[in-house]
Design an enzyme around this catalytic site. Structure first.
Site, PDB file in Angstrom:
ATOM      1  N   ASP A  17       0.810  -1.217   0.000  1.00  0.00           N
ATOM      2  CA  ASP A  17       0.000   0.000   0.000  1.00  0.00           C
ATOM      3  C   ASP A  17       0.841   1.264   0.000  1.00  0.00           C
ATOM      4  O   ASP A  17       0.578   2.195  -0.765  1.00  0.00           O
ATOM      5  CB  ASP A  17      -0.948   0.002   1.207  1.00  0.00           C
ATOM      6  CG  ASP A  17      -1.997  -1.100   1.108  1.00  0.00           C
ATOM      7  OD1 ASP A  17      -2.268  -1.556  -0.019  1.00  0.00           O
ATOM      8  OD2 ASP A  17      -2.538  -1.509   2.154  1.00  0.00           O
ATOM      9  N   ARG A  98       2.878   5.343  17.543  1.00  0.00           N
ATOM     10  CA  ARG A  98       2.492   6.401  16.601  1.00  0.00           C
ATOM     11  C   ARG A  98       3.138   7.748  16.903  1.00  0.00           C
ATOM     12  O   ARG A  98       3.587   8.441  15.984  1.00  0.00           O
ATOM     13  CB  ARG A  98       0.971   6.539  16.538  1.00  0.00           C
ATOM     14  CG  ARG A  98       0.193   5.331  16.012  1.00  0.00           C
ATOM     15  CD  ARG A  98       0.986   4.379  15.189  1.00  0.00           C
ATOM     16  NE  ARG A  98       0.193   3.287  14.611  1.00  0.00           N
ATOM     17  CZ  ARG A  98       0.704   2.144  14.223  1.00  0.00           C
ATOM     18  NH1 ARG A  98       2.005   1.912  14.379  1.00  0.00           N
ATOM     19  NH2 ARG A  98      -0.050   1.206  13.685  1.00  0.00           N
ATOM     20  N   ASP A 127      -5.561   4.924  14.191  1.00  0.00           N
ATOM     21  CA  ASP A 127      -4.226   5.415  13.848  1.00  0.00           C
ATOM     22  C   ASP A 127      -4.236   6.687  13.018  1.00  0.00           C
ATOM     23  O   ASP A 127      -3.328   7.509  13.140  1.00  0.00           O
ATOM     24  CB  ASP A 127      -3.436   4.318  13.135  1.00  0.00           C
ATOM     25  CG  ASP A 127      -2.942   3.247  14.095  1.00  0.00           C
ATOM     26  OD1 ASP A 127      -2.867   3.540  15.305  1.00  0.00           O
ATOM     27  OD2 ASP A 127      -2.648   2.127  13.642  1.00  0.00           O
ATOM     28  N   SER A 178      -4.843  -8.260   9.790  1.00  0.00           N
ATOM     29  CA  SER A 178      -4.133  -6.986   9.806  1.00  0.00           C
ATOM     30  C   SER A 178      -3.249  -7.007  11.042  1.00  0.00           C
ATOM     31  O   SER A 178      -3.739  -7.198  12.158  1.00  0.00           O
ATOM     32  CB  SER A 178      -5.125  -5.818   9.873  1.00  0.00           C
ATOM     33  OG  SER A 178      -4.431  -4.594  10.035  1.00  0.00           O
TER      34      SER A 178
END
Length: 407
Positions: A17, A98, A127, A178
């Protein structure tokens, strides 16, 4: 350095991606793309391999950073001091990574003259919020972009684009889950796990072995200095080494498996499987040492703050003023959190069975019921009278107005 307002800095994983996103952003916006790959202990390919792939896919610059030590010391250790568990269970595996990734994104944007930062998150998850709030909290002048959410870069479009442009990335590999992982743990979702009645299968787990058939019990002694693990079984360790060692040893015993339906920030309930053997073992040990070293009211109030702190980090507020103020309080509580914790790792559990500290509030002579007891028991009668006075007066009032308890 001159500004390049036509540049976009992209958080880059090296996968399909984000590799496609390099060219896709260029075509959709007319801007050059600078990629940023940050290693927080997720494993996989070497950073140099990822950097070269980004350039081969069309990036004009490729920034890479080994942030494992930084992540462990500056992000995982504050979470450990806070005993941070979202909804009482989740040790904030993804939420903690993050802010450090966002920090490097902003740093690269400044270095390479970009005004926009992009990420690969969808519009349904936490996220996207964590990245964008962290970025604008550090750099309020920055713009944020999500190719998946904002530029219609769906999975099927990405596969077609990669094949059409002959990008150096695998397009046929299929993973039903995922997965996000780093040194603090591993998060698994989607696929058959979205049916809440389905139990996780063995292939879900990587960081932990099956606790049903564990090896022999593993006894470990963890030494803390002001809330930070500094030695394991007498051997000095850095924060990163402490987490890695306990990931290995606690993971071998199946410690740290979590199956949780949690409340996402965006309003969706989501079923998540987590593996965090090192985090779970360290938090258990840290809590045990705090029980000995923190004053009663201090510890009681800290427990209330711990849940708020975990909520703030989960909900994208790492750089918020409130969290910064709470960090100061939590740091102050760690002044005397120094000593040894002995725990046994076995069969999915990390059980504390020994505590040793020179800065604790436990007094053997006050606690013992044997000869040598220094507690003046005669003081308790007056204490009880004063402590129970308000309840006694309230009960007397109830009787006076005919509302006393009947038996």
């Amino acid at each position: 350095m001159s500004k390049h307002q036509d540049r976009v800095v992209l958080a880059y994983s090296g996968g399909l991606d984000t590799s496609v996103a390099i060219g896709w952003i260029g075509e959709q916006t007319g801007r050059e793309v600078v990629t940023v790959a940050v290693d927080v202990g997720q494993g996989g390919e070497d950073l140099e391999v990822i950097r070269q792939r980004a350039l081969d896919c069309g990036a004009v610059e490729a920034y890479v950073a080994d942030a494992k030590d930084e992540f462990a010391s500056e992000y995982c250790m504050p979470a450990l001091k806070a005993n941070a568990l979202y909804e009482g269970k989740y040790p904030l595996v993804s939420a903690l990574s993050r802010p450090v990734i966002a920090k490097h994104l902003v740093r690269a944007a400044r270095e390479f003259g970009a005004s926009t930062v992009a990420h690969g998150c969808t519009g349904k998850g936490n996220d996207q919020v964590r990245f964008e709030v962290a970025i604008t909290s550090m750099a309020p002048d920055m713009n944020c972009l999500s190719p998946v959410r904002d530029l219609a870069l769906t999975r099927d479009v990405a596969i077609e684009y990669a094949e059409k442009h002959d990008l150096p990335i695998e397009t046929t590999k299929h993973n039903p889950f995922s997965i996000d992982q780093n040194v603090w743990g591993r998060a698994i979702e989607t696929g058959f796990l979205e049916d809440l009645w389905n139990a996780p299968t063995k292939d879900v787990y990587v960081y932990t072995d099956d606790p049903t058939y564990p090896p022999l019990p593993d006894e470990v002694i963890i030494h803390f200095e002001q809330g930070v693990p500094t030695a394991i079984d007498g051997k000095p360790v850095t924060p990163l080494q402490a987490v890695q060692e306990l990931n290995r040893r606690a993971g071998a015993q199946g410690v740290g498996r979590i199956d949780l339906v949690e409340d996402r920030l965006v309003g969706i309930k989501s079923r998540e499987i987590y593996e965090a053997p090192g985090a779970v073992a360290l938090i258990e040990a840290h809590q045990a040492l705090e029980a000995v070293t923190l004053e009663r009211l201090q510890r009681r109030y800290k427990r209330q703050m711990e849940q708020v702190w975990a909520d703030l980090v989960y909900e994208a507020q790492w750089y918020s003023p409130l969290k910064r103020s709470m960090d100061a309080f939590i740091e102050d509580t760690q002044r005397y959190v120094t000593g040894d914790i002995r725990m046994v790792l076995h069969g999915g559990r990390a059980t504390v069975d020994g505590r040793r500290t020179d800065t604790g509030l436990y007094d053997f002579n006050l606690a013992t019921y044997e000869t040598g007891d220094t507690f003046d028991q005669s003081s308790s009668r007056g204490f009880i009278e004063i402590y129970g006075m308000q309840s006694k007066l309230a009960a007397a009032r109830d009787v006076r107005v005919g509302q006393g308890m009947t038996f």
